[in-house]
Design an enzyme around this catalytic site. Structure first.
Site, PDB file in Angstrom:
ATOM      1  N   PHE A  24      -5.341  14.409   4.328  1.00 55.30           N
ATOM      2  CA  PHE A  24      -5.147  13.208   5.143  1.00 55.30           C
ATOM      3  C   PHE A  24      -3.895  12.474   4.651  1.00 55.30           C
ATOM      4  O   PHE A  24      -3.694  12.349   3.445  1.00 55.30           O
ATOM      5  CB  PHE A  24      -6.325  12.256   4.981  1.00 55.30           C
ATOM      6  N   HIS A  47     -10.846  -0.162   1.154  1.00 55.16           N
ATOM      7  CA  HIS A  47     -10.685   0.945   2.114  1.00 55.16           C
ATOM      8  C   HIS A  47     -12.042   1.047   2.815  1.00 55.16           C
ATOM      9  O   HIS A  47     -12.993   1.568   2.249  1.00 55.16           O
ATOM     10  CB  HIS A  47     -10.328   2.221   1.335  1.00 55.16           C
ATOM     11  N   ASP A 106      -8.888   2.566  -3.106  1.00 49.83           N
ATOM     12  CA  ASP A 106      -8.388   3.201  -1.891  1.00 49.83           C
ATOM     13  C   ASP A 106      -8.407   4.725  -1.954  1.00 49.83           C
ATOM     14  O   ASP A 106      -8.049   5.326  -2.964  1.00 49.83           O
ATOM     15  CB  ASP A 106      -6.964   2.745  -1.579  1.00 49.83           C
ATOM     16  N   ARG A 153       1.773   8.838  -6.290  1.00 50.33           N
ATOM     17  CA  ARG A 153       1.339  10.156  -6.783  1.00 50.33           C
ATOM     18  C   ARG A 153       1.630  10.445  -8.249  1.00 50.33           C
ATOM     19  O   ARG A 153       1.295  11.520  -8.725  1.00 50.33           O
ATOM     20  CB  ARG A 153       1.961  11.290  -5.946  1.00 50.33           C
ATOM     21  N   HIS A 183       0.836  -1.202   0.000  1.00 47.43           N
ATOM     22  CA  HIS A 183       0.000   0.000   0.000  1.00 47.43           C
ATOM     23  C   HIS A 183       0.876   1.260   0.000  1.00 47.43           C
ATOM     24  O   HIS A 183       1.239   1.768   1.047  1.00 47.43           O
ATOM     25  CB  HIS A 183      -0.897  -0.045   1.248  1.00 47.43           C
ATOM     26  N   HIS A 211      -5.521  -1.078   5.787  1.00 47.06           N
ATOM     27  CA  HIS A 211      -5.337  -0.297   7.027  1.00 47.06           C
ATOM     28  C   HIS A 211      -6.411  -0.486   8.102  1.00 47.06           C
ATOM     29  O   HIS A 211      -7.138   0.447   8.437  1.00 47.06           O
ATOM     30  CB  HIS A 211      -5.164   1.178   6.726  1.00 47.06           C
ATOM     31  N   ASP A 215       0.755   2.462   3.754  1.00 40.52           N
ATOM     32  CA  ASP A 215      -0.141   3.554   3.344  1.00 40.52           C
ATOM     33  C   ASP A 215       0.647   4.861   3.267  1.00 40.52           C
ATOM     34  O   ASP A 215       0.142   5.932   3.626  1.00 40.52           O
ATOM     35  CB  ASP A 215      -1.351   3.697   4.280  1.00 40.52           C
ATOM     36  N   ASN A 235      -6.265   9.042   7.397  1.00 36.31           N
ATOM     37  CA  ASN A 235      -7.525   8.348   7.190  1.00 36.31           C
ATOM     38  C   ASN A 235      -7.267   6.875   6.883  1.00 36.31           C
ATOM     39  O   ASN A 235      -6.588   6.583   5.910  1.00 36.31           O
ATOM     40  CB  ASN A 235      -8.269   8.992   6.018  1.00 36.31           C
ATOM     41  N   ASN A 277      -5.001   5.832  -6.947  1.00 37.88           N
ATOM     42  CA  ASN A 277      -5.619   7.171  -6.941  1.00 37.88           C
ATOM     43  C   ASN A 277      -4.690   8.262  -7.457  1.00 37.88           C
ATOM     44  O   ASN A 277      -4.393   9.239  -6.790  1.00 37.88           O
ATOM     45  CB  ASN A 277      -6.156   7.527  -5.548  1.00 37.88           C
TER      46      ASN A 277
END
Ligand SMILES: [Zn+2]
Ligand SMILES: [Zn+2]
Lengths: 431, 313
Positions: free
Chosen positions: A320, A176, A149, A59, A55, A229, A302, A275, A89
């Site tokens: 977050f 998630h 996620d 970016r 995880h 998570h 994460d 988060n 993401n």
């Protein structure tokens, strides 16, 4: 070119002290005669299977001011990782074969760690329609883990379909778990402290309700679920019971949820905003217990880099997320080894081989079996150090700053080459 | 006292000192020439990211009566992201010479953040941060309660006084600050509101009542503080309708008749007449609303004076 190494007097996970030999990138049982080896004194170091992170937010594409595949790879190598899983993401979202292949290629170009893309479950992470999971699975990126996620696949019908659909590719849906209607304006763990601070509460039930539902859907579909998570004691208990019933579920916990608690929100410093949120001491204890007893399968970072301006704000405006690749090992050592409650074999499992198995990475998590690619991490359990905000990540949202850490990654060997050696990052051979 | 961020920043002695100083300031406000030269040359900035004309005017008047220069900066609706503009705006205003920044912001903890980062060095007064706190409101309420309940209030605390706070306890910064300050001052504070708006941690404290009629009977309060109902609570299903809220939690004629003759009615304003309070209650002799407004100026003078002159530190 790939060197030959003789790691002399290294401690293996069983506690035995021996030599480890690498020839042409592969683990061998014994040094071949007539071959020259670079001999390294590894006394005091423990050799572990190269870490695999399930995880990681890299970016790129889209948010290169926070992290790129290359900078994230450097941070990962420094954290002892030989494989990381890039979350979907990005912008564009990794919801097509084209994007996941691009991310995989960027990983190859960086060459410091194996970058395995995760594919989005739904188009644009919007939770409305399934992305082309088959195309991503069959692409060069060979995606096995699918996750929205950042968002929860909260529509129960869609979650059911996703679980059913991925069975064809031996896929797994990584959830998630966050019921969105129960977490409107949620800013931190719900409870007395949130009330005192006037911050919107993130109730534990918002995580547990989704996990409970997903476990039932997993049982119904005979599919495979991975829970991202896990942050509450109740979630650990749900997963423990599900495993006892034979449901095919795996779960991860982050280093920050294993170490930090909600009290850190008291100063409204958004470096502690994450988060799911930091929880109570009782939750931390339950997560540790779950990690030790096998309920929780892996530690996953994460790792979520953010530029300074996203955290240099008031709490509600801040993003977050926390970075964590370079401190994960130290947290694992504290929880499993320094606590006296577990051992290096378990540490190797939760930091490497379990994650490799969940993702089906044939080259990872193999440890010292002869003939396998040398993906190894050497740690110094006695080295104590103070994490700084600046790491090899491009971002500085590091909540471990200022803590005393015990145990540190010394060398990382990726595919037979040092990606990180004596606390320094190595350039890719040939580049 | 370097900043005033939370009612919890004040211990009992400090709170009483501030209230006594506010009484002195109140005397100034009753004079022909309502002005003291004390803060000449100092600059007070009202940095308001949320509309609140009343609070802003109250601080403005307080600063002017102490001869400080006042800048009003309404940052609401700026196109910059909220967080960026908090840091940047505060730094800009400090560069212009702000000695005190009076901050109103929709984000809980923003005043705390401004005071504890290296963004600015000015003294910070929290004039309301999200659903966290509003300490000067609690001070003006305490001043009002003390005046109403005690003949010679100077030097006194609120021991033995029973206060009932009614309304949205989850989101109200007025309720939070009052709970802290009034408790510090020795009052017995009870709260009442729909269970959807009463946080569990508060309920476990034991002084929570779900129905106003029960609360009035059980507590027999010396002070009833009605909180303003925010419209969005209804649309988020915290309670079904205005009518039902008014029926169960509104202060009305019939309840007015059941509270003690000398019970004070407080409301932070602006009132939703017909919702949390009806006209008969709002305009009754028990209503302290205008005293609260008057005391607001005096309390804010006392706070600015304390922060800028180092008094009572
Ligand atoms: Zn997540
Ligand atoms: Zn994530």
């Amino acid at each position: 070119m790939t060197g030959n190494y003789l790691l002399q007097g290294v401690t293996i996970t069983t506690g035995e002290v021996r030599d480890v030999v690498i020839e042409s990138g592969l683990i061998v049982d014994k040094a071949s005669t007539g071959t020259s080896h670079e001999v390294m004194d590894c006394s005091g170091l423990v050799v572990l299977p190269g870490f695999v992170d399930l995880h990681t937010h890299l970016r790129e594409p889209g948010f290169e001011q926070s992290e790129t595949v290359a900078s994230g790879s450097r941070s990962a190598a420094a954290g002892g990782y030989t494989a990381i899983h890039a979350m979907a993401n990005t912008f564009p979202v990794a919801d097509t074969a084209g994007v996941v292949e691009q991310v995989a290629r960027l990983g190859e170009d960086a060459g410091l760690v194996f970058v395995q893309p995760i594919g989005a479950v739904t188009v644009g992470l919007k939770g409305e329609q399934l992305a082309e999971l088959g195309a991503m699975a069959q692409s060069k990126a060979r995606v096995r883990i699918f996750s929205d996620d950042g968002n929860c696949v909260h529509d129960p019908a869609l979650m059911r379909r996703a679980l059913e659909y991925v069975k064809a590719f031996d896929g797994v849906v990584a959830q998630h778990a966050q019921e969105p209607r129960l977490t409107v304006n949620a800013q931190m763990n719900e409870g007395a402290l949130a009330t005192k601070l006037g911050l919107g509460g993130w109730p534990k039930v918002a995580e547990e309700a989704i996990i409970a539902r997903d476990l039932m859907l997993t049982e119904l579909t005979g599919s495979r679920l991975h829970v991202c998570h896990v942050s509450t004691a109740g979630s650990v208990e749900l997963i423990r019971q599900a495993k006892a019933r034979g449901i095919n579920v795996s779960a991860e916990v982050t280093p920050h949820h294993l170490l930090l608690t909600e009290d850190l929100a008291s100063g409204y410093d958004p470096v502690y905003k994450v988060n799911p949120p930091l929880r109570s001491t009782a939750d931390v204890e339950a997560l540790r217990e779950g990690l030790i007893d096998g309920t929780i399968d892996v530690i996953a970072t994460d790792h979520a880099p953010h530029p300074k301006e996203s955290k240099d704000t008031d709490w509600a405006s801040a993003a977050f997320g926390m970075v964590g690749l370079e401190t994960a090992y130290s947290v694992a050592q504290q929880v499993l080894i320094d606590s006296g409650k577990s051992n290096f074999e378990r540490l190797g499992a939760v930091m490497s081989s379990n994650a490799a198995a969940i993702s089906g990475l044939a080259q990872q998590g193999k440890y010292l079996s002869a003939g396998s690619a040398a993906n190894l991490t050497l740690v110094d359990p006695k080295d104590s150090w103070d994490p700084k905000p600046q790491t090899l990540s491009m971002s500085e949202n590091n909540p471990f700053t200022g803590l005393k850490m015990q145990g540190r990654v010394r060398h990382t060997i990726y595919n037979g080459q040092f990606s990180y050696r004596d606390l320094s990052i190595m350039q890719r051979a040939g580049s | 006292m370097r900043h005033l961020l939370s009612a919890a920043d004040l211990d009992k002695d400090q709170a009483i000192k501030l209230l006594d100083l506010a009484e002195d300031m109140s005397d100034v406000n009753d004079r022909e020439i309502k002005k003291l030269p004390t803060l000449r040359g100092k600059t007070v900035v009202n940095l308001f990211f949320e509309d609140s004309t009343r609070t802003r005017i109250s601080f403005e008047l307080a600063a002017k009566r102490l001869s400080a220069d006042v800048i009003n900066f309404a940052a609401k609706g700026s196109s910059v992201s909220k967080g960026e503009s908090l840091k940047d705006t505060a730094q800009t205003l400090e560069a212009m010479g702000a000695d005190v920044i009076v901050l109103r912001h929709s984000s809980s903890g923003s005043a705390h953040r401004l005071a504890h980062t290296d963004w600015v060095g000015s003294a910070i007064v929290n004039a309301g941060d999200g659903s966290h706190e509003h300490p000067t409101q609690a001070l003006l309420d305490a001043m009002t309660i003390r005046q109403g309940a005690i003949k010679h209030p100077r030097g006194k605390d609120l021991t033995g006084i029973k206060v009932l706070i009614v309304g949205d306890l989850s989101h109200s910064r007025v309720a939070r600050s009052n709970l802290i300050l009034l408790t510090t001052l020795g009052a017995e504070v009870h709260v009442c509101g729909p269970a959807t708006l009463a946080p569990a941690s508060l309920v476990s404290s034991g002084r929570v009542h779900f129905l106003l009629d029960d609360a009035i009977k059980l507590v027999n309060p010396d002070v009833v503080m009605m909180l303003r109902v925010q419209q969005e609570r209804m649309s988020d299903s915290f309670f079904p309708t205005e009518r039902e809220y008014a029926r169960i939690w509104g202060l009305n004629k019939s309840r007015l008749a059941r509270i003690g003759e000398n019970t004070q009615i407080l409301h932070p304003g602006p009132m939703n007449r017909g919702l949390e309070i009806d006209a008969a209650s709002a305009d009754s002799k028990n209503s302290m609303v205008l005293n609260q407004v008057r005391n607001g100026v005096a309390v804010r003078m006392a706070v600015l004076l304390t922060l800028l002159s180092g008094e009572a530190s």
